[in-house]
Design an enzyme around this catalytic site. Structure first.
Site, short mmCIF file in Angstrom:
data_model
loop_
_atom_site.label_atom_id
_atom_site.label_comp_id
_atom_site.label_asym_id
_atom_site.label_seq_id
_atom_site.Cartn_x
_atom_site.Cartn_y
_atom_site.Cartn_z
NE ARG A 50 -0.32 8.36 -6.05
CZ ARG A 50 0.31 7.29 -5.42
NH1 ARG A 50 0.50 6.08 -5.69
NH2 ARG A 50 0.45 7.61 -4.10
CE LYS A 149 -2.66 7.35 -1.82
NZ LYS A 149 -3.01 6.06 -1.22
CD GLU A 182 -3.65 -1.95 -5.43
OE1 GLU A 182 -2.61 -1.20 -5.06
OE2 GLU A 182 -4.70 -1.36 -5.50
N1 PMP Z 1 -2.01 0.12 -3.36
C1 PMP Z 1 -2.76 1.02 -2.49
C2 PMP Z 1 -4.25 0.60 -2.56
C3 PMP Z 1 -2.51 2.11 -1.58
O1 PMP Z 1 -3.35 2.77 -0.93
C4 PMP Z 1 -1.12 2.30 -1.79
C5 PMP Z 1 -0.80 3.65 -0.65
N2 PMP Z 1 -0.85 3.36 0.49
C6 PMP Z 1 -0.14 1.77 -2.37
C7 PMP Z 1 -0.87 0.91 -3.10
C8 PMP Z 1 1.32 2.26 -2.32
O2 PMP Z 1 1.40 3.23 -3.04
P1 PMP Z 1 2.50 4.51 -2.90
O3 PMP Z 1 3.92 3.59 -2.89
O4 PMP Z 1 2.46 5.38 -3.92
O5 PMP Z 1 2.46 4.67 -1.38
#
Ligand code: PMP
Length: 290
Positions: A50, A149, A182
């Site tokens: 990622r 990210k 989200e």
């Molecule tokens: N959405 C956002 C905006 C995030 O920053 C994160 C990670 N903290 C997630 C979802 C969850 O992603 P992951 O399961 O890959 O940590």
């Protein structure tokens, strides 16, 4: 604590980067939050995949290969004697000049910090957490794709402030069309009539690694999984709800915008998925100690 910066390890007080780094000046950079459990780095390959996708999206030249990043993360954990912990991996555009132009930044900087994390109070994992929808909408994917990210988290931080001001730890963010995207640092999942549902990534969500693991565990457990657009109405009328994230793991949600979700207690499917998730984190991942 030993912090990795561009191939060297520094004590915390000496771990410094330039004030001309565009990661600081403009949030021009990318990151990953990664977890170690029981002496193994969980889903390390997926996190680094990622990271490379984020780098490609922002035209950031990765100064290390995929394998080099894996080795650097594992070595940083080893030097910090991490068995259970949290790794923050950042790649910034590097030091440049004042002014946006990323071409003035000659060398991207890679930083790795291995530490501990406790996102939410422990009792909320037992009781379940209350969240609210906030006015700040998630970035449009045509403006700044939430799949990247990036170090530019102001969109999420503004939403987090709105949640905190209302006495909540986390916020539901909608997209410009009013569909659920989200939360500020977690993906959101509901259970309705035995089906596991989560917004599609096109609704403006990060391609959450925990989300992916949980959907896979649900499928393996014989549950049906779908990714439809969801509205607040769907959240309110869910049987169960939980959030997923590397830092948060799986945290049950029992109230949204004042509406009690299901029985008001963490539901049976949520509990089952939490157990399966912990069983997996305990045994899988990149070994830190050979
Ligand atoms: N959405 C956002 C905006 C995030 O920053 C994160 C990670 N903290 C997630 C979802 C969850 O992603 P992951 O399961 O890959 O940590």
């Amino acid at each position: 604590m030993k912090i990795y910066i561009d191939g060297k390890y520094y004590d915390q007080k000496n771990a410094k980067i330039s004030v001309f780094d565009h990661g600081l000046l403009y949030g021009d950079g990318i990151f990953e939050g990664i977890r170690a459990y029981n002496g193994r780095v969980f889903k390390l390959k997926e996190h680094i995949d990622r990271l490379f996708c984020s780098a490609k999206a922002i035209l950031l030249r990765m100064p290390l290969s995929h394998g080099d990043v894996v080795r650097a993360v594992v070595e940083t954990c080893r030097r910090n004697k991490i068995r259970d912990g949290y790794v923050r991996l950042l790649v910034t555009r590097g030091a440049g000049t004042l002014g946006l132009n990323p071409n003035r930044c000659k060398n991207p900087a890679v930083i790795i910090i291995a530490d501990k994390i406790q996102l939410y109070p422990a009792e909320l994992y037992e009781r379940g957490m209350e969240i609210i929808t906030v006015p700040t909408i998630r970035n449009l994917h045509s403006a700044l794709n939430p799949a990247i990210k990036s170090l530019n988290y102001l969109n999420n931080i503004l939403a987090k402030i709105e949640a905190n001001n209302a006495g909540c730890e986390e916020a539901v963010m909608l997209n410009a069309e009013g569909f659920v995207s989200e939360c500020t640092g977690d993906n959101i999942v509901i259970v309705k009539a035995g089906q596991v549902l989560t917004p599609p990534l096109s609704a403006g969500a990060l391609y959450g690694i925990t989300r992916g693991v949980v959907l896979e565990l649900a499928r393996e457990g014989g549950l049906s999984v779908a990714e439809p657009n969801l509205t607040r109405y769907d959240l309110f009328n869910a049987d169960e709800c939980f959030l997923t994230g590397t830092g948060a793991e799986l945290i049950p949600i029992v109230k949204i915008d004042g509406r009690v979700i299901g029985t008001g207690k963490p539901g049976p499917i949520t509990r089952r998925l939490v157990d399966k998730y912990h069983a997996l984190t305990n045994v899988s991942g990149e070994p830190i100690y050979g």
